[in-house]
Design a protein around this motif. Structure first.
Motif, mmCIF file in Angstrom:
data_model
loop_
_atom_site.group_PDB
_atom_site.id
_atom_site.type_symbol
_atom_site.label_atom_id
_atom_site.label_comp_id
_atom_site.label_asym_id
_atom_site.label_seq_id
_atom_site.Cartn_x
_atom_site.Cartn_y
_atom_site.Cartn_z
ATOM 1 N N GLY A 25 7.141 -9.200 -7.714
ATOM 2 C CA GLY A 25 7.767 -10.276 -7.078
ATOM 3 C C GLY A 25 9.135 -9.767 -6.524
ATOM 4 N N GLY A 26 9.676 -9.328 -7.067
ATOM 5 C CA GLY A 26 11.043 -9.292 -6.518
ATOM 6 C C GLY A 26 10.994 -8.283 -5.581
ATOM 7 N N MET A 27 10.743 -7.091 -5.340
ATOM 8 C CA MET A 27 10.299 -6.848 -4.627
ATOM 9 C C MET A 27 10.291 -7.461 -3.269
ATOM 10 N N PHE A 28 8.981 -8.419 -3.413
ATOM 11 C CA PHE A 28 8.592 -9.126 -2.204
ATOM 12 C C PHE A 28 10.034 -9.659 -1.481
ATOM 13 N N LEU A 64 6.494 -16.009 11.473
ATOM 14 C CA LEU A 64 6.173 -15.864 10.108
ATOM 15 C C LEU A 64 4.638 -14.574 9.769
ATOM 16 N N MET A 65 3.604 -15.118 9.826
ATOM 17 C CA MET A 65 2.439 -13.608 9.397
ATOM 18 C C MET A 65 3.214 -12.644 9.330
ATOM 19 N N ILE A 66 3.483 -12.196 10.615
ATOM 20 C CA ILE A 66 3.932 -10.820 10.457
ATOM 21 C C ILE A 66 5.502 -10.272 9.678
ATOM 22 N N ARG A 67 5.856 -11.678 9.051
ATOM 23 C CA ARG A 67 7.082 -11.588 8.473
ATOM 24 C C ARG A 67 6.698 -11.082 7.210
ATOM 25 N N LEU A 68 5.800 -11.508 6.672
ATOM 26 C CA LEU A 68 4.721 -12.067 5.684
ATOM 27 C C LEU A 68 4.282 -10.571 5.289
ATOM 28 N N SER A 69 3.093 -10.562 6.311
ATOM 29 C CA SER A 69 2.799 -9.183 6.195
ATOM 30 C C SER A 69 4.067 -7.687 6.184
ATOM 31 N N LEU A 70 5.024 -7.634 6.109
ATOM 32 C CA LEU A 70 6.007 -6.524 6.178
ATOM 33 C C LEU A 70 6.174 -6.897 5.156
ATOM 34 N N SER A 71 6.679 -7.976 4.441
ATOM 35 C CA SER A 71 6.775 -8.302 2.496
ATOM 36 C C SER A 71 5.639 -7.720 1.776
ATOM 37 N N VAL A 72 4.584 -8.374 2.395
ATOM 38 C CA VAL A 72 3.683 -7.425 1.202
ATOM 39 C C VAL A 72 3.819 -6.092 1.049
ATOM 40 N N MET A 73 3.335 -5.697 2.540
ATOM 41 C CA MET A 73 3.327 -3.774 1.959
ATOM 42 C C MET A 73 4.966 -3.308 1.842
ATOM 43 N N ALA A 75 6.565 -4.672 -0.783
ATOM 44 C CA ALA A 75 6.217 -4.661 -1.821
ATOM 45 C C ALA A 75 5.790 -3.642 -2.596
ATOM 46 N N LEU A 76 4.028 -4.323 -2.456
ATOM 47 C CA LEU A 76 2.792 -2.591 -2.357
ATOM 48 C C LEU A 76 3.815 -1.202 -2.733
ATOM 49 N N ALA A 77 4.290 -0.837 -1.825
ATOM 50 C CA ALA A 77 5.150 -0.101 -1.437
ATOM 51 C C ALA A 77 6.493 0.368 -2.483
ATOM 52 N N ALA A 78 6.635 -0.368 -2.893
ATOM 53 C CA ALA A 78 7.964 -0.174 -4.070
ATOM 54 C C ALA A 78 7.802 -0.466 -5.104
ATOM 55 N N PRO A 111 1.351 9.902 -4.818
ATOM 56 C CA PRO A 111 2.182 8.876 -3.642
ATOM 57 C C PRO A 111 2.831 10.008 -3.077
ATOM 58 N N LEU A 112 3.067 11.215 -3.030
ATOM 59 C CA LEU A 112 3.856 12.666 -2.565
ATOM 60 C C LEU A 112 2.962 12.377 -1.044
ATOM 61 N N LEU A 113 1.483 12.649 -1.495
ATOM 62 C CA LEU A 113 1.024 13.120 -0.362
ATOM 63 C C LEU A 113 0.008 12.089 0.531
ATOM 64 N N PHE A 114 0.867 11.006 0.163
ATOM 65 C CA PHE A 114 0.576 9.101 0.656
ATOM 66 C C PHE A 114 1.953 9.660 1.626
ATOM 67 N N VAL A 115 2.541 9.262 0.893
ATOM 68 C CA VAL A 115 3.477 9.734 1.884
ATOM 69 C C VAL A 115 4.205 10.694 2.663
ATOM 70 N N PHE A 116 3.722 12.058 2.876
ATOM 71 C CA PHE A 116 3.381 13.057 3.219
ATOM 72 C C PHE A 116 3.181 12.577 5.393
ATOM 73 N N GLY A 117 1.477 11.875 4.202
ATOM 74 C CA GLY A 117 0.763 11.781 5.562
ATOM 75 C C GLY A 117 0.619 10.070 6.141
ATOM 76 N N ALA A 118 1.865 9.772 5.877
ATOM 77 C CA ALA A 118 2.306 8.687 6.281
ATOM 78 C C ALA A 118 3.639 8.929 7.196
ATOM 79 N N ALA A 119 3.846 9.741 7.076
ATOM 80 C CA ALA A 119 4.958 10.378 7.723
ATOM 81 C C ALA A 119 4.610 11.051 8.905
ATOM 82 N N PHE A 120 3.553 12.295 8.580
ATOM 83 C CA PHE A 120 3.031 12.601 9.815
ATOM 84 C C PHE A 120 2.263 11.502 11.047
ATOM 85 N N ALA A 121 1.595 10.511 10.823
ATOM 86 C CA ALA A 121 1.266 9.703 11.313
ATOM 87 C C ALA A 121 2.622 8.947 12.303
ATOM 88 N N PHE A 122 3.729 8.711 11.761
ATOM 89 C CA PHE A 122 4.619 8.098 12.945
ATOM 90 C C PHE A 122 5.511 8.941 13.502
#
Length: 239
Positions: A25-28, A64-73, A75-78, A111-122
């Motif tokens: 909730g706080g991260m959201f 609004l929907m974009i902001r909500l989606s990014l907030s949820v993402m 919060a999940l990542a954190a 988590p580290l491998l997930f971050v590396f994979g996401a960074a490779f995509a980006f």
């Protein structure tokens, strides 16, 4: 160590779960205020190859929907690292030493491998693929106006980062299966040709229907597959 009753275990589990939800909730709320910067960061790969580009907001609620989606993402990542830590502290006292040696690498490296994979995509996939698509669309044989929908673009970007983050878990899965004696190194080497075919098929299914995206997922997965073999035990696990 004193044994806990079932009710005490349940109370401990509930306490850690509540803390995780509170952190989410706080991260959201933090993500809500950071979402404009997050959106600006996510469109950066496209803007680098299309500096005069314009996005389309097709509905009045898109912002609004974009902001909500990014907030949820956000919060999940954190929250996921905190949640994994709470899960570890809950189960670790009941594990044997060999079980702890098996699980803690998963808690750290996943988590580290997930971050590396996401960074490779980006940083690798997006600039290459976007440049290809922009060039293809701007040189269309008929007059065309390129204006991608903001929600579609952000959804595509986040989904691709998830796909690559999950795909980069391959070495961890293979090595862990090898450590517990389910998957032998010899069997993996023998099945290499079939694994390569499976990687190509998975890349074709998980990415957009263009050869560039598919190759940019298939090649790293193949490299990760070969790297996994190097870290697998040459003999069966005797533990």
């Amino acid at each position: 160590m004193k044994e806990m009753t079932l009710m005490q275990h349940f109370t401990e589990f509930r306490r850690r779960l509540l803390w995780t939800f509170c952190v989410f909730g706080g991260m959201f709320f933090i993500g809500w205020y950071l979402s404009p910067q997050a959106q600006e960061w996510l469109i950066m790969p496209l803007m680098q190859v299309w500096p005069d580009g314009t996005f389309l907001y097709s509905g009045i609620s898109d912002g609004l929907m974009i902001r909500l989606s990014l907030s949820v993402m956000f919060a999940l990542a954190a929250t996921i690292p905190f949640g994994l830590g709470q899960a570890w502290m809950f189960v670790a006292p009941g594990l044997r030493a060999n079980e702890r040696r098996l699980i803690w690498p998963i808690m750290i490296f996943s988590p580290l491998l997930f971050v590396f994979g996401a960074a490779f995509a980006f940083y690798v996939l997006f600039p290459t693929v976007f440049e290809f698509f922009i060039d293809l669309n701007t040189h269309a044989p008929v007059p065309a106006v390129l204006m991608p929908a903001a929600r579609d673009y952000l959804s595509f970007s986040i989904d691709m980062m998830k796909v690559f983050g999950i795909a980069f878990q391959l070495p961890l899965v293979m090595v862990m299966l090898n450590r517990i004696g389910i998957l032998s190194r010899a069997r993996v080497i023998h099945a290499r040709r079939y694994a390569i075919v499976a990687i190509v098929v998975a890349a074709a299914v998980l990415t957009p229907p263009d050869i560039v995206s598919q190759m940019l997922l298939a090649i790293p997965m193949w490299a990760l597959f070969e790297t996994s073999i190097l870290f697998m035990r040459k003999t069966e696990n005797r533990d």
